[in-house]
Design a protein around this motif. Structure first.
Motif, PDB file in Angstrom:
ATOM      1  N   ARG A  12       0.849  -1.195   0.000  1.00  0.00           N
ATOM      2  CA  ARG A  12       0.000   0.000   0.000  1.00  0.00           C
ATOM      3  C   ARG A  12       0.883   1.242   0.000  1.00  0.00           C
ATOM      4  NH1 ARG A  12      -2.031  -3.986   3.005  1.00  0.00           N
ATOM      5  NH2 ARG A  12      -4.229  -4.465   2.905  1.00  0.00           N
ATOM      6  N   TYR A  14       0.792   3.591   1.906  1.00  0.00           N
ATOM      7  CA  TYR A  14       1.091   3.860   3.304  1.00  0.00           C
ATOM      8  C   TYR A  14       2.426   3.221   3.709  1.00  0.00           C
ATOM      9  CZ  TYR A  14       0.199   4.594   8.262  1.00  0.00           C
ATOM     10  OH  TYR A  14       0.285   5.005   9.554  1.00  0.00           O
ATOM     11  N   SER A  15       2.820   2.151   3.029  1.00  0.00           N
ATOM     12  CA  SER A  15       4.062   1.440   3.339  1.00  0.00           C
ATOM     13  C   SER A  15       5.285   2.320   3.156  1.00  0.00           C
ATOM     14  CB  SER A  15       4.202   0.209   2.449  1.00  0.00           C
ATOM     15  OG  SER A  15       3.095  -0.644   2.586  1.00  0.00           O
ATOM     16  N   ARG A  17       5.583   5.538   4.039  1.00  0.00           N
ATOM     17  CA  ARG A  17       5.636   6.678   4.958  1.00  0.00           C
ATOM     18  C   ARG A  17       6.937   6.719   5.750  1.00  0.00           C
ATOM     19  NH1 ARG A  17       1.013   9.627   6.085  1.00  0.00           N
ATOM     20  NH2 ARG A  17       1.603   9.915   8.261  1.00  0.00           N
TER      21      ARG A  17
END
Length: 66
Positions: A12, A14-15, A17
């Motif tokens: 994702r 988000y990985s 960040r």
């Protein structure tokens, strides 16, 4: 948005960040500004994200010991 990777895990956005945080901290972006851009407090940031890399650790030791 999700992408399937070879080993059956989901990747994702988000990985990324943690990498985003580490890169911008190494570029001397003020932590308060980085936290605002990432949408959380400095307390959350300090608890959740790495603040050093091998390069920054190496540079610190090189500066300390010459």
């Amino acid at each position: 948005m999700k992408q399937k990777v070879e080993q059956g895990e989901w990747l994702r956005p988000y990985s990324f960040r943690d990498t985003y945080s580490l890169v911008y901290e190494s570029m001397q972006v003020h932590k308060a500004d980085l936290c605002a851009a990432m949408g959380h407090s400095e307390e959350v940031h300090n608890r959740s994200y790495r603040t050093t890399s091998f390069r920054t650790m190496r540079d610190s030791f090189k500066q300390a010991f010459g």
